[in-house]
Scaffold this motif. Sequence first.
Motif, short mmCIF file in Angstrom:
data_model
loop_
_atom_site.label_atom_id
_atom_site.label_comp_id
_atom_site.label_asym_id
_atom_site.label_seq_id
_atom_site.Cartn_x
_atom_site.Cartn_y
_atom_site.Cartn_z
N GLN A 23 -32.12 42.31 -9.42
CA GLN A 23 -31.57 41.11 -8.80
C GLN A 23 -30.97 41.44 -7.43
O GLN A 23 -30.60 42.57 -7.15
N ILE A 32 -30.92 35.99 -6.67
CA ILE A 32 -32.39 36.01 -6.69
C ILE A 32 -32.80 36.99 -7.77
O ILE A 32 -32.32 38.13 -7.80
N ARG A 33 -33.70 36.57 -8.67
CA ARG A 33 -33.93 37.34 -9.89
C ARG A 33 -34.69 38.65 -9.68
O ARG A 33 -34.61 39.54 -10.53
N ASN A 34 -35.43 38.79 -8.60
CA ASN A 34 -36.11 40.06 -8.30
C ASN A 34 -36.44 40.12 -6.82
O ASN A 34 -36.01 39.25 -6.05
N GLY A 69 -39.73 35.88 -7.28
CA GLY A 69 -38.31 35.64 -7.13
C GLY A 69 -38.02 34.43 -6.25
O GLY A 69 -37.31 33.52 -6.64
#
Length: 429
Positions: A23, A32-34, A69
């Motif tokens: 993240q 933001i997840r990735n 993401g």
Amino acid sequence: MTATIDKNNDSASQRDAARLGSQLTLANGVVIRNRFFKSAMSEQLGDNNHNPKPGLATVYQRWAEGGIGINISGNIMVDRTALGEPKNVVLDEQSDLQAFRHWTAAATQGGAHLWAQLNHPGKQSPMFLSPQPVAPSAIALGAGLDKAFKTPRALEDAEVWQVIGRYATAARLAKDVGFTGVQIHGAHGYLVSQFLSPRHNQRDDQWGGSIENRMRFVLEVYKAIRKEVGDDFPVGIKLNSADFQRGGFTEEESMQVVKALADAGIDLIEVSGGTYENPSMMGSEKGRDETVKESTRQREAYFLHYAEKIRTLVDTPLAVTGGFRSAKGMQEALDSGATDFIGIARPLALVPDLPNQVMTNVNYQMSFTVPSTGLKELDRMMMIDLVWFEQQIHRMADGKAPKENLSAWKSVWMTLKGMGGHAFKTRRA
């Protein structure tokens, strides 16, 4: 296109892959997840009123489920009288906001972000769409493009402020309908880029001359957007590292603009380069292998060297787009510290779940070759290296899988069927 997958990853490799899957929290607290960032691509999925067709929700949901993401939309125009392409989506007070909400609800499933790329084409609006385009100065496009794009009329001062207001309105509406951020398109020769370029901006008022004056437009656009959406809503920009044209926007000037935007509070900067007079952003897939240095080819990313320079100036998160084709190249770019996000565009039109594949297989790699009709003039006239990817997106919008062996002739036929006579007209500068 080829993809190599090794299911026998060791534990060290799995730890490396987690870096791409880690993240990142923006300065305003948005998570933001990735590190996978889908850069904008032309979709041409607006309806006759320039609202999003239902297929946009279908394809963006597929990318969300594929692990991206941040999804950046294709061009969303802020002025329906100034279009870059015939089937652009427009977001203004006349828009069908419910159609946008359908799109954003599908595209943000699973925690993916969907940011609206806001754009005004300026002079890069073909004459069949804009009999009288506007720009900072009344200077025609070069490289033979003046045959399809009329010489623009210079914007008056009051009109400049009106355009700034349209960006702000579009951003406010984007937040209202469920986009999780916006991106100002400040690259590739569109209006913001035109204001920044001394080649295209030869004004002698507060909007032209020095770089401080030429960057005033983009800073005022950012300020107007921020006033509408607040501090907790992400606002990013796509910015040229340089125009790569004699007398154009230089790398040194670009770094000054980056610093000014960072100081103003921009949340994310995507690095690109070139204009449609000199399309460096297209890289080797445009048939320009001879212009790509071997060191760049090995590192995959076209603009990573520039990102390394601006990393010394700002702490703002950066996304570098263009050229990534392997998990190794992506990981090395992150490890270098020059970028925080891996920008991907065309590969996602062929492998919509590429982020998920890369995060689980560190030996993943891909390559693809845009097909040809065998007739160079037809390829050029139909922009085969653009429409072939558009047709892959349209397949996904229809619920179908991408087709790596889709023929160039099929792409031409489907484009003609969908656009009619517009397909024979130059619609991209």
